[in-house]
Motif scaffolding. Structure first.
Motif, mmCIF file in Angstrom:
data_model
loop_
_atom_site.group_PDB
_atom_site.id
_atom_site.type_symbol
_atom_site.label_atom_id
_atom_site.label_comp_id
_atom_site.label_asym_id
_atom_site.label_seq_id
_atom_site.Cartn_x
_atom_site.Cartn_y
_atom_site.Cartn_z
ATOM 1 N N GLN A 89 0.813 -1.214 0.000
ATOM 2 C CA GLN A 89 0.000 0.000 0.000
ATOM 3 C C GLN A 89 0.846 1.262 0.000
ATOM 4 O OE1 GLN A 89 -2.817 -0.902 3.300
ATOM 5 N NE2 GLN A 89 -4.285 -0.757 1.612
ATOM 6 N N LYS A 90 0.300 2.285 -0.650
ATOM 7 C CA LYS A 90 1.023 3.561 -0.759
ATOM 8 C C LYS A 90 0.648 4.483 0.377
ATOM 9 C CE LYS A 90 0.791 3.193 -5.767
ATOM 10 N NZ LYS A 90 0.216 3.709 -7.014
ATOM 11 N N ASP A 91 1.619 5.254 0.808
ATOM 12 C CA ASP A 91 1.341 6.306 1.795
ATOM 13 C C ASP A 91 2.336 7.422 1.534
ATOM 14 O OD1 ASP A 91 0.145 6.446 5.050
ATOM 15 O OD2 ASP A 91 1.630 7.881 4.317
ATOM 16 N N PRO A 92 1.866 8.674 1.480
ATOM 17 C CA PRO A 92 2.762 9.784 1.142
ATOM 18 C C PRO A 92 3.939 9.943 2.104
ATOM 19 C CG PRO A 92 0.574 10.581 1.806
ATOM 20 C CD PRO A 92 0.468 9.117 1.654
ATOM 21 N N CYS A 93 3.878 9.322 3.285
ATOM 22 C CA CYS A 93 5.014 9.457 4.223
ATOM 23 C C CYS A 93 6.278 8.797 3.678
ATOM 24 C CB CYS A 93 4.661 8.885 5.596
ATOM 25 S SG CYS A 93 4.559 7.091 5.625
ATOM 26 N N MET A 94 6.158 7.966 2.655
ATOM 27 C CA MET A 94 7.341 7.300 2.098
ATOM 28 C C MET A 94 7.899 8.017 0.860
ATOM 29 S SD MET A 94 8.525 4.794 3.806
ATOM 30 C CE MET A 94 7.957 4.132 5.385
ATOM 31 N N LEU A 95 7.421 9.223 0.594
ATOM 32 C CA LEU A 95 7.928 9.972 -0.566
ATOM 33 C C LEU A 95 9.194 10.740 -0.204
ATOM 34 C CD1 LEU A 95 4.574 11.409 -1.979
ATOM 35 C CD2 LEU A 95 5.892 9.468 -2.845
ATOM 36 N N GLY A 96 10.054 10.898 -1.187
ATOM 37 C CA GLY A 96 11.211 11.775 -1.026
ATOM 38 C C GLY A 96 12.415 11.144 -0.334
ATOM 39 N N PHE A 97 12.474 9.817 -0.262
ATOM 40 C CA PHE A 97 13.617 9.170 0.396
ATOM 41 C C PHE A 97 14.802 9.011 -0.550
ATOM 42 C CE2 PHE A 97 10.551 8.575 3.595
ATOM 43 C CZ PHE A 97 11.262 8.372 4.768
ATOM 44 N N ASP A 98 15.993 9.019 0.055
ATOM 45 C CA ASP A 98 17.226 8.810 -0.720
ATOM 46 C C ASP A 98 17.551 7.321 -0.836
ATOM 47 O OD1 ASP A 98 17.821 11.654 -0.887
ATOM 48 O OD2 ASP A 98 18.182 11.506 1.269
ATOM 49 N N LEU A 99 17.217 6.584 0.209
ATOM 50 C CA LEU A 99 17.521 5.146 0.224
ATOM 51 C C LEU A 99 16.387 4.392 0.890
ATOM 52 C CD1 LEU A 99 19.446 2.621 0.054
ATOM 53 C CD2 LEU A 99 20.396 3.358 2.248
ATOM 54 N N GLY A 123 7.668 2.790 -8.396
ATOM 55 C CA GLY A 123 6.797 3.735 -9.090
ATOM 56 C C GLY A 123 6.378 4.888 -8.196
ATOM 57 N N PHE A 124 5.905 4.553 -6.996
ATOM 58 C CA PHE A 124 5.354 5.584 -6.114
ATOM 59 C C PHE A 124 6.412 6.183 -5.186
ATOM 60 C CE2 PHE A 124 3.444 6.691 -2.003
ATOM 61 C CZ PHE A 124 2.646 7.749 -2.401
ATOM 62 N N MET A 125 7.029 5.358 -4.352
ATOM 63 C CA MET A 125 8.032 5.889 -3.402
ATOM 64 C C MET A 125 9.206 6.494 -4.160
ATOM 65 S SD MET A 125 8.115 2.851 -0.564
ATOM 66 C CE MET A 125 6.646 2.234 0.263
ATOM 67 N N ALA A 126 9.620 5.814 -5.224
ATOM 68 C CA ALA A 126 10.651 6.297 -6.154
ATOM 69 C C ALA A 126 11.871 6.924 -5.478
ATOM 70 C CB ALA A 126 10.025 7.267 -7.159
ATOM 71 N N GLU A 216 2.401 15.368 -6.448
ATOM 72 C CA GLU A 216 1.204 15.946 -7.061
ATOM 73 C C GLU A 216 0.047 14.960 -7.082
ATOM 74 O OE1 GLU A 216 2.554 17.244 -10.872
ATOM 75 O OE2 GLU A 216 4.024 18.581 -9.952
ATOM 76 N N LYS A 217 0.394 13.669 -6.967
ATOM 77 C CA LYS A 217 -0.664 12.665 -6.931
ATOM 78 C C LYS A 217 -1.078 12.517 -5.475
ATOM 79 C CE LYS A 217 2.201 9.585 -9.499
ATOM 80 N NZ LYS A 217 2.725 8.238 -9.337
ATOM 81 N N PRO A 218 -2.186 13.078 -5.088
ATOM 82 C CA PRO A 218 -2.560 12.952 -3.687
ATOM 83 C C PRO A 218 -2.893 11.493 -3.364
ATOM 84 C CG PRO A 218 -4.279 14.089 -4.928
ATOM 85 C CD PRO A 218 -3.204 13.738 -5.902
ATOM 86 N N THR A 219 -2.363 11.040 -2.257
ATOM 87 C CA THR A 219 -2.614 9.676 -1.839
ATOM 88 C C THR A 219 -3.046 9.718 -0.386
ATOM 89 O OG1 THR A 219 -0.800 9.004 -3.243
ATOM 90 C CG2 THR A 219 -1.605 7.371 -1.716
ATOM 91 N N GLU A 220 -4.009 8.930 -0.055
ATOM 92 C CA GLU A 220 -4.468 8.914 1.330
ATOM 93 C C GLU A 220 -3.480 8.173 2.208
ATOM 94 O OE1 GLU A 220 -8.426 7.627 1.790
ATOM 95 O OE2 GLU A 220 -9.210 9.107 0.381
ATOM 96 N N ASN A 221 -3.479 8.516 3.477
ATOM 97 C CA ASN A 221 -2.618 7.818 4.419
ATOM 98 C C ASN A 221 -3.158 6.413 4.631
ATOM 99 O OD1 ASN A 221 -2.574 10.855 5.170
ATOM 100 N ND2 ASN A 221 -0.683 9.980 5.938
ATOM 101 N N SER A 222 -2.265 5.449 4.528
ATOM 102 C CA SER A 222 -2.719 4.088 4.810
ATOM 103 C C SER A 222 -1.889 3.449 5.913
ATOM 104 C CB SER A 222 -2.679 3.235 3.552
ATOM 105 O OG SER A 222 -1.381 3.219 3.010
ATOM 106 N N TYR A 223 -0.806 4.111 6.325
ATOM 107 C CA TYR A 223 0.000 3.581 7.429
ATOM 108 C C TYR A 223 -0.397 4.304 8.716
ATOM 109 C CZ TYR A 223 3.224 2.521 3.484
ATOM 110 O OH TYR A 223 3.784 2.122 2.314
ATOM 111 N N ARG A 224 -0.103 3.669 9.835
ATOM 112 C CA ARG A 224 -0.386 4.293 11.125
ATOM 113 C C ARG A 224 0.940 4.481 11.860
ATOM 114 N NH1 ARG A 224 -1.931 2.233 15.897
ATOM 115 N NH2 ARG A 224 -1.815 0.153 14.994
ATOM 116 N N THR A 225 1.174 5.693 12.353
ATOM 117 C CA THR A 225 2.407 5.966 13.098
ATOM 118 C C THR A 225 2.313 5.315 14.473
ATOM 119 O OG1 THR A 225 2.604 8.082 11.982
ATOM 120 C CG2 THR A 225 3.911 7.793 13.991
ATOM 121 N N ILE A 226 3.312 4.494 14.817
ATOM 122 C CA ILE A 226 3.264 3.878 16.146
ATOM 123 C C ILE A 226 4.398 4.361 17.048
ATOM 124 C CG2 ILE A 226 2.015 1.823 15.367
ATOM 125 C CD1 ILE A 226 4.699 0.315 15.727
ATOM 126 N N PHE A 227 5.339 5.100 16.461
ATOM 127 C CA PHE A 227 6.458 5.591 17.282
ATOM 128 C C PHE A 227 7.083 6.773 16.561
ATOM 129 C CE2 PHE A 227 11.024 5.813 18.033
ATOM 130 C CZ PHE A 227 11.138 5.711 19.410
#
Ligand code: SAM
Length: 231
Positions: A89-99, A123-126, A216-227
């Motif tokens: 599942q996609k979640d915008p919190c995983m965008l913009g990572f280097d590794l 494709g998404f996290m890229a 630019e592709k809005p994606t809903e949050n599907s992960y839950r922050t636990i820490f």
């Protein structure tokens, strides 16, 4: 050292070489790799994702700052966040990572999850770089007591050709280059078997210029922050 430690060290070496600022570990389990990476001074954002909340919670408090971290504040800021969710599942919190690292993860995915994985991760996290490790089934006859798979939860174990064709496919689809390596060398005379752990290192061909397009592709949050810890 045991193979799991060699895998973590492999990532640590890569971090020291490429100096990524934002690193995510997918299938982070008890956060051992994240805990090692928090000592890498280049990293400003560390994220972990796992589908099993309990395994993440076991030792996650090791990721909290120690008194010394406050007494001797360092130049860099570090944010460590753990998410409960699935790599299917996609979640915008995983965008913009280097590794992004996926150590011994893919062989635990159900067929439907594995099918979605390349589109989600490449494709998404890229991220600029992706590292994927998985058992090499050709090595199994050299391991004592292994009949079908190395672990009962493995949904499959691939030989070198299977892993490489899957990785080349994903790389071709999403504009990445891929190189293959591994850990745990075969004994003399059995070189064709390849490494015990097979690893692919993917690099995105085109840099993200400015804002990542996928923001630019809005994606809903599907992960839950636990820490979450901020240093
Ligand atoms: N990466 C860690 C390491 O190398 O020590 C742990 C690997 S463990 C063998 C595989 C992990 O993947 C487990 O913690 C499991 O809960 C997680 N996992 C399985 N399916 C997943 C999914 N769909 N999304 C996220 N994590 C998943």
């Amino acid at each position: 050292p045991p193979l799991y430690k060699q895998r973590y060290q492999f990532i640590k070496d890569l971090v020291n070489k490429y100096k990524p600022k934002k690193v995510a570990d997918l299938g982070c389990a008890d956060c051992s790799l994240l805990w090692m990476l928090k000592f890498c001074k280049c990293i400003e954002v560390l994220a972990g994702l796992d589908i099993c909340e309990n395994v993440m919670k076991e030792k996650m408090h090791r990721l909290s700052p120690l008194p010394g971290d406050y007494l001797q504040p360092s130049e860099r800021t570090l944010t460590v966040t753990l998410y409960h969710g699935s790599v299917a599942q996609k979640d915008p919190c995983m965008l913009g990572f280097d590794l992004i690292t996926c150590i011994e993860l893919i062989e635990h995915l159900e067929a439907t999850e594995l099918e979605k994985f390349p589109e989600v991760v490449f494709g998404f996290m890229a991220p600029a770089m992706v590292v994927i490790s998985t058992p090499n089934s050709e090595f199994n006859p050299l391991l004592p007591g292994v009949t079908l798979f190395r672990h009962p939860d493995h949904k499959f174990e691939w030989d070198q050709a299977q892993f490489q064709s899957w990785a080349l496919d994903a790389a071709g689809c999403y504009d990445y280059t891929v190189e293959f390596t591994g850990l745990g060398a075969p004994p003399p005379g059995a070189e064709d078997v390849g490494f015990c752990t097979q690893i692919s290192v993917f690099r995105r061909k085109y840099p993200n210029t400015g804002e990542p397009i996928n923001l630019e592709k809005p994606t809903e949050n599907s992960y839950r922050t636990i820490f979450k810890a901020v240093y």
